[in-house]
Design a protein around this motif. Structure first.
Motif, PDB file in Angstrom:
ATOM      1  N   PHE A 162       0.841  -1.196   0.000  1.00  0.00           N
ATOM      2  CA  PHE A 162       0.000   0.000   0.000  1.00  0.00           C
ATOM      3  C   PHE A 162       0.883   1.255   0.000  1.00  0.00           C
ATOM      4  N   LEU A 163       0.278   2.391  -0.330  1.00  0.00           N
ATOM      5  CA  LEU A 163       0.835   3.712  -0.041  1.00  0.00           C
ATOM      6  C   LEU A 163       2.274   3.923  -0.515  1.00  0.00           C
ATOM      7  N   SER A 164       2.676   3.253  -1.571  1.00  0.00           N
ATOM      8  CA  SER A 164       4.106   3.254  -1.912  1.00  0.00           C
ATOM      9  C   SER A 164       4.432   3.538  -3.370  1.00  0.00           C
ATOM     10  N   VAL A 165       3.436   3.637  -4.254  1.00  0.00           N
ATOM     11  CA  VAL A 165       3.748   3.702  -5.689  1.00  0.00           C
ATOM     12  C   VAL A 165       4.563   4.953  -6.049  1.00  0.00           C
ATOM     13  N   GLN A 166       4.421   6.010  -5.243  1.00  0.00           N
ATOM     14  CA  GLN A 166       5.201   7.233  -5.519  1.00  0.00           C
ATOM     15  C   GLN A 166       6.695   7.001  -5.327  1.00  0.00           C
ATOM     16  N   GLN A 167       7.051   5.884  -4.705  1.00  0.00           N
ATOM     17  CA  GLN A 167       8.473   5.557  -4.507  1.00  0.00           C
ATOM     18  C   GLN A 167       8.804   4.252  -5.233  1.00  0.00           C
ATOM     19  N   ILE A 168       8.249   4.067  -6.423  1.00  0.00           N
ATOM     20  CA  ILE A 168       8.353   2.763  -7.089  1.00  0.00           C
ATOM     21  C   ILE A 168       9.813   2.305  -7.289  1.00  0.00           C
ATOM     22  N   GLU A 169      10.707   3.246  -7.582  1.00  0.00           N
ATOM     23  CA  GLU A 169      12.118   2.830  -7.784  1.00  0.00           C
ATOM     24  C   GLU A 169      12.675   2.200  -6.512  1.00  0.00           C
ATOM     25  N   ASN A 170      12.440   2.890  -5.430  1.00  0.00           N
ATOM     26  CA  ASN A 170      12.920   2.433  -4.135  1.00  0.00           C
ATOM     27  C   ASN A 170      12.301   1.077  -3.754  1.00  0.00           C
ATOM     28  N   VAL A 171      10.986   0.950  -4.020  1.00  0.00           N
ATOM     29  CA  VAL A 171      10.272  -0.305  -3.736  1.00  0.00           C
ATOM     30  C   VAL A 171      10.922  -1.445  -4.520  1.00  0.00           C
ATOM     31  N   VAL A 172      11.120  -1.226  -5.811  1.00  0.00           N
ATOM     32  CA  VAL A 172      11.649  -2.289  -6.678  1.00  0.00           C
ATOM     33  C   VAL A 172      13.084  -2.658  -6.282  1.00  0.00           C
ATOM     34  N   GLU A 173      13.852  -1.661  -5.936  1.00  0.00           N
ATOM     35  CA  GLU A 173      15.242  -1.918  -5.506  1.00  0.00           C
ATOM     36  C   GLU A 173      15.270  -2.844  -4.288  1.00  0.00           C
ATOM     37  N   LYS A 174      14.418  -2.531  -3.315  1.00  0.00           N
ATOM     38  CA  LYS A 174      14.374  -3.358  -2.102  1.00  0.00           C
ATOM     39  C   LYS A 174      13.843  -4.762  -2.419  1.00  0.00           C
ATOM     40  N   ASP A 183      13.174 -11.295 -12.114  1.00  0.00           N
ATOM     41  CA  ASP A 183      12.056 -11.730 -12.962  1.00  0.00           C
ATOM     42  C   ASP A 183      10.781 -12.024 -12.153  1.00  0.00           C
ATOM     43  N   VAL A 184      10.726 -11.539 -10.921  1.00  0.00           N
ATOM     44  CA  VAL A 184       9.523 -11.768 -10.096  1.00  0.00           C
ATOM     45  C   VAL A 184       8.357 -10.964 -10.696  1.00  0.00           C
ATOM     46  N   PRO A 185       7.203 -11.609 -10.892  1.00  0.00           N
ATOM     47  CA  PRO A 185       6.058 -10.867 -11.449  1.00  0.00           C
ATOM     48  C   PRO A 185       5.537  -9.801 -10.471  1.00  0.00           C
ATOM     49  N   ILE A 186       5.102  -8.702 -11.033  1.00  0.00           N
ATOM     50  CA  ILE A 186       4.595  -7.589 -10.209  1.00  0.00           C
ATOM     51  C   ILE A 186       3.451  -6.911 -10.972  1.00  0.00           C
ATOM     52  N   ALA A 187       2.429  -6.506 -10.248  1.00  0.00           N
ATOM     53  CA  ALA A 187       1.308  -5.791 -10.882  1.00  0.00           C
ATOM     54  C   ALA A 187       1.094  -4.487 -10.127  1.00  0.00           C
ATOM     55  N   VAL A 188       0.859  -3.429 -10.870  1.00  0.00           N
ATOM     56  CA  VAL A 188       0.485  -2.161 -10.244  1.00  0.00           C
ATOM     57  C   VAL A 188      -0.945  -1.883 -10.690  1.00  0.00           C
ATOM     58  N   ASN A 205      12.070  -6.193 -13.236  1.00  0.00           N
ATOM     59  CA  ASN A 205      13.009  -5.584 -14.187  1.00  0.00           C
ATOM     60  C   ASN A 205      12.400  -4.458 -15.017  1.00  0.00           C
ATOM     61  N   ASP A 206      11.090  -4.526 -15.283  1.00  0.00           N
ATOM     62  CA  ASP A 206      10.548  -3.510 -16.215  1.00  0.00           C
ATOM     63  C   ASP A 206       9.394  -2.665 -15.669  1.00  0.00           C
ATOM     64  N   ILE A 207       8.981  -2.912 -14.415  1.00  0.00           N
ATOM     65  CA  ILE A 207       7.763  -2.223 -13.949  1.00  0.00           C
ATOM     66  C   ILE A 207       7.980  -0.725 -13.725  1.00  0.00           C
ATOM     67  N   VAL A 208       9.190  -0.339 -13.340  1.00  0.00           N
ATOM     68  CA  VAL A 208       9.421   1.092 -13.054  1.00  0.00           C
ATOM     69  C   VAL A 208       9.125   1.930 -14.299  1.00  0.00           C
ATOM     70  N   ASP A 209       9.627   1.488 -15.442  1.00  0.00           N
ATOM     71  CA  ASP A 209       9.403   2.229 -16.690  1.00  0.00           C
ATOM     72  C   ASP A 209       7.916   2.322 -17.005  1.00  0.00           C
ATOM     73  N   LYS A 210       7.208   1.193 -16.792  1.00  0.00           N
ATOM     74  CA  LYS A 210       5.767   1.178 -17.110  1.00  0.00           C
ATOM     75  C   LYS A 210       5.007   2.167 -16.220  1.00  0.00           C
ATOM     76  N   VAL A 211       5.348   2.181 -14.941  1.00  0.00           N
ATOM     77  CA  VAL A 211       4.658   3.068 -13.999  1.00  0.00           C
ATOM     78  C   VAL A 211       4.948   4.531 -14.346  1.00  0.00           C
ATOM     79  N   LYS A 212       6.201   4.809 -14.670  1.00  0.00           N
ATOM     80  CA  LYS A 212       6.596   6.194 -15.013  1.00  0.00           C
ATOM     81  C   LYS A 212       5.865   6.637 -16.284  1.00  0.00           C
ATOM     82  N   LYS A 213       5.810   5.730 -17.259  1.00  0.00           N
ATOM     83  CA  LYS A 213       5.182   6.057 -18.536  1.00  0.00           C
ATOM     84  C   LYS A 213       3.697   6.400 -18.355  1.00  0.00           C
ATOM     85  N   GLU A 214       3.035   5.676 -17.444  1.00  0.00           N
ATOM     86  CA  GLU A 214       1.605   5.946 -17.192  1.00  0.00           C
ATOM     87  C   GLU A 214       1.413   7.111 -16.231  1.00  0.00           C
ATOM     88  N   GLY A 215       2.491   7.553 -15.615  1.00  0.00           N
ATOM     89  CA  GLY A 215       2.397   8.679 -14.673  1.00  0.00           C
ATOM     90  C   GLY A 215       1.631   8.343 -13.400  1.00  0.00           C
TER      91      GLY A 215
END
Ligand code: SAH
Length: 251
Positions: A162-174, A183-188, A205-215
């Motif tokens: 919850f409450l974390s998508v604004q820090q998606i890079e940090n989330v994914v790094e951790k 290669d762990v599946p992730i859905a936003v 590996n690729d969710i950060v770009d997708k989230v940024k692209k959708e804003g």
């Protein structure tokens, strides 16, 4: 009586029957305007008074509750999703306890189950994970060190963040450090069950770009784990060879 009611994730029909009835009978509704759909208020009486708690302090919310209680009115405190998860209801209940005011809590459909339904998945799959971790990343609200996302990810359990998508890079790094794979599946899932719902599916590996692209930078669930896209064992419950309380095995 004060009723804390879970409004559900967005779609007005996802409130409980009990919650809807309480709204229909309410004299005062204090709603969490940042996330609760205003369409819920259409079910209230014409004379019902509304207060948007997004503009209020805890003290102001309590003041309205006490005022209503003293006049013998029915007060509904409408929270998003389920009120017991990141709802900040405990501090309200503690105030009411001190004033000896009675209240009840009506559960709701949380956004984490709504998001999992939106992607048509199941958190708990035999042999993959039988545990769901609900958590958030540290923001202005701190998270105990023992519950750091990297550590929780190391369990390999299904997760709803919850409450974390604004820090998606940090989330994914951790998450990458915790899972030790990319290669762990992730859905936003943005605004699950609302008309403008958006679903993004990928891997660490690729969710950060997708989230940024959708804003997307708020009101989203981050669901992580192999439950999203993986093979699993069938359940015992519906296995023809398995006997349980309601059914004999067929051989
Ligand atoms: N009590 C609520 C959570 C409140 S905290 C519940 O049970 O759902 C607010 C966070 O919940 C948001 O930052 C977001 O992460 C999540 N959230 C709430 N509604 C959502 C929705 N419709 N879709 C996706 N996430 C949602």
């Amino acid at each position: 009586m004060i009723s804390f009611v879970g409004a559900g994730p967005g779609d007005v029909d996802l409130i409980t029957v009990k919650g809807r009835r309480l709204l229909e009978g309410a004299d005062i509704v204090i709603y969490a305007g940042s996330l609760v759909s205003k369409a819920h208020l259409d079910y209230c009486k014409d004379k019902c008074k509304f207060y948007n708690s997004a503009y209020m302090t805890l003290e102001e919310v309590i003041e309205k509750m006490v005022e209503g209680e003293e006049k013998g009115l029915k007060v509904v405190r409408l929270h998003t999703g389920d009120p017991t998860i990141y709802g900040a209801i405990k501090e309200q209940m503690d105030f009411l306890d001190k004033k000896d005011i009675q209240y009840e809590v009506i559960p709701g459909v949380s956004s984490f189950t709504a998001a999992c339904s939106a992607i048509k998945s199941e958190f708990t799959l035999p042999s993959l994970s039988q545990t769901v971790i609900l958590t958030r990343i540290e923001g202005r609200t701190s998270v105990p060190e023992s519950e750091d996302l990297e550590k929780l990810a190391s369990y390999g359990a299904s997760m709803a963040i919850f409450l974390s998508v604004q820090q998606i890079e940090n989330v994914v790094e951790k998450l990458k450090r915790g899972y030790k794979r990319g290669d762990v599946p992730i859905a936003v899932v943005y605004k699950a069950t609302w008309e403008d719902e958006k679903i993004l599916i990928g891997t660490l590996n690729d969710i950060v770009d997708k989230v940024k692209k959708e804003g997307i930078n708020k009101t989203a669930q981050i669901l992580v784990g192999d439950f999203i896209d993986s093979s699993y064992e069938r359940s015992k419950l519906y296995d023809p060879k398995f006997t349980h309380e309601y059914r004999e095995a067929k051989n």
